[in-house]
Enzyme design. Structure first.
Site, PDB file in Angstrom:
ATOM      1  N   SER A  16      -9.112 -13.516 -28.714  1.00 29.52           N
ATOM      2  CA  SER A  16     -10.330 -12.939 -29.294  1.00 29.52           C
ATOM      3  C   SER A  16     -10.714 -11.641 -28.601  1.00 29.52           C
ATOM      4  O   SER A  16     -10.973 -10.623 -29.241  1.00 29.52           O
ATOM      5  CB  SER A  16     -11.473 -13.963 -29.187  1.00 29.52           C
ATOM      6  OG  SER A  16     -12.693 -13.374 -29.516  1.00 29.52           O
TER       7      SER A  16
ATOM      8  N   HIS B 247     -12.411 -20.931 -33.564  1.00 28.32           N
ATOM      9  CA  HIS B 247     -11.903 -20.530 -32.252  1.00 28.32           C
ATOM     10  C   HIS B 247     -12.181 -21.675 -31.278  1.00 28.32           C
ATOM     11  O   HIS B 247     -13.262 -22.272 -31.314  1.00 28.32           O
ATOM     12  CB  HIS B 247     -12.584 -19.237 -31.783  1.00 28.32           C
ATOM     13  CG  HIS B 247     -11.983 -18.705 -30.512  1.00 28.32           C
ATOM     14  ND1 HIS B 247     -12.319 -19.217 -29.277  1.00 28.32           N
ATOM     15  CD2 HIS B 247     -11.044 -17.752 -30.285  1.00 28.32           C
ATOM     16  CE1 HIS B 247     -11.610 -18.573 -28.347  1.00 28.32           C
ATOM     17  NE2 HIS B 247     -10.842 -17.679 -28.934  1.00 28.32           N
TER      18      HIS B 247
ATOM     19  N   SER C 148      -6.379 -11.914 -21.081  1.00 32.45           N
ATOM     20  CA  SER C 148      -5.353 -12.924 -20.816  1.00 32.45           C
ATOM     21  C   SER C 148      -3.954 -12.324 -20.678  1.00 32.45           C
ATOM     22  O   SER C 148      -2.971 -13.054 -20.598  1.00 32.45           O
ATOM     23  CB  SER C 148      -5.375 -13.984 -21.916  1.00 32.45           C
ATOM     24  OG  SER C 148      -5.544 -13.391 -23.184  1.00 32.45           O
TER      25      SER C 148
ATOM     26  N   GLU D 227     -13.095 -21.879 -28.271  1.00 33.46           N
ATOM     27  CA  GLU D 227     -14.328 -21.800 -27.480  1.00 33.46           C
ATOM     28  C   GLU D 227     -15.540 -22.212 -28.318  1.00 33.46           C
ATOM     29  O   GLU D 227     -16.429 -22.934 -27.857  1.00 33.46           O
ATOM     30  CB  GLU D 227     -14.537 -20.382 -26.928  1.00 33.46           C
ATOM     31  CG  GLU D 227     -15.779 -20.319 -26.031  1.00 33.46           C
ATOM     32  CD  GLU D 227     -16.103 -18.920 -25.541  1.00 33.46           C
ATOM     33  OE1 GLU D 227     -15.179 -18.109 -25.343  1.00 33.46           O
ATOM     34  OE2 GLU D 227     -17.303 -18.643 -25.346  1.00 33.46           O
TER      35      GLU D 227
END
Ligand code: SF4
Length: 316
Positions: free
Chosen positions: A229, A129, A273, A131
């Site tokens: 996520s 991911h 998001s 992040e």
């Protein structure tokens, strides 16, 4: 024709968090300030609708910095980037704006502080991911060990079990993370944790709202993209709380109406998001088929706001 009655429980809070709101503003204000095209490294936030809308305004999305030219501004996404990325942009004399959410930056700073104190880091997160990649990339290779599950904890081979600290991705399941932290503490009693949870307020609040709704409904829809996520965690939370039919939908056209036949209750939420317009469309799609009464289930109120970077607040 008489439509069947349906109670639609709408989660609150849902949808945009402060970090997503800021990241989108950064792209829009950059286009205003410097004109199109503006390059964005990685999807600014993980939502197809948002990315498509920004693309239409003049944003060009690339995966790596070497796909962007030296002479156009580039924006780093809300998920954060490894230290090597801004370093490379500076080396190429590029104009760059960092849209990393301040709550992700907080985790980066934490990792660096522990590293300076000689601790090796364990990161709880999802491999690959952006992040996780960005946070692990704050420190030299080998200084951050990744665990995804409680089982991974048993396989860890730290340099010194007495000199460890942990950090987490901001968008994990609160409950699953508790179990992994418990496994870490059981195996490494000296491990140091964050002062304040790394899982952010938005992730926590959206999960709490889903926990309140899941037991009331026969189905729950999470509006969000498959690579988001925090949206995927909302689906898992709903299922864990007993709502068997919990699904991620990108927008109203993805709803599987056949699977929903005969229901009288449904829950609707949106990942951090996903814009509210997509929620409105989903509610409207239910109204086309059912006699809907909407009940908002509010478990928290949010007032968090983040400023955009100074370079965008200054006059051009
Ligand atoms: S989900 Fe949390 S960490 Fe991620 S952008 Fe939103 S506020 Fe920031």
């Amino acid at each position: 024709m008489q439509m069947p009655p349906l109670t639609l429980y709408l989660a609150a809070p849902r949808g945009f968090c402060a970090g997503v709101d800021r990241a989108i503003k950064i792209v829009e204000m950059s286009i205003e300030k410097w004109g199109a095209p503006i390059y964005v490294r990685h999807e600014i936030v993980h939502n197809k609708f948002v990315v498509d809308s920004l693309r239409a305004k003049g944003a060009v999305f690339v995966e790596e910095l070497d796909e962007a030219p030296d002479d156009r501004p580039v924006i780093f996404s809300a998920h954060g980037v490894a230290k090597s990325v801004p370093a490379e942009a500076a080396r190429r004399n590029m104009v760059f704006v960092d849209a990393t959410c301040p709550l992700v930056s907080k985790v980066h700073i934490e990792a660096e502080r522990h590293h300076e104190n000689g601790l090796q880091m364990v990161m709880i997160g999802h491999a690959g991911h952006p992040e996780t990649v960005g946070t692990m990339g704050q420190l030299p290779e080998g200084e951050v060990l990744l665990v995804e599950t409680s089982e991974d904890v048993a396989a860890l081979e730290p340099r010194d079990p007495e000199q460890l600290a942990y950090i987490t991705q901001t968008t994990l399941s609160v409950d699953d993370t508790k179990d992994i932290v418990a496994a870490l503490k059981a195996r490494f009693p000296a491990i140091v944790g964050p002062h304040k949870e790394d899982i952010c307020y938005a992730t926590t609040n959206r999960q709490e709202a889903v926990k309140a709704i899941a037991p009331k409904v026969e189905a729950l829809l999470v509006i969000g993209s498959p690579n988001s996520s925090n949206s995927r965690r909302l689906v898992e939370v709903a299922r864990a709380r007993g709502c068997e039919y919990a699904q991620l939908v990108g927008n109203a056209t993805e709803i599987d109406w056949r699977a929903l036949e005969g229901i009288a209750t449904v829950g609707v939420t949106a990942g951090a998001s996903a814009p509210e317009v997509l929620v409105d469309e989903v509610v409207a799609a239910f109204r086309d088929r059912y006699d809907v009464s909407v009940e908002t289930v509010e478990t928290a109120r949010e007032s968090v706001e983040f400023k955009v970077p100074r370079v965008l607040r200054e006059e051009a």
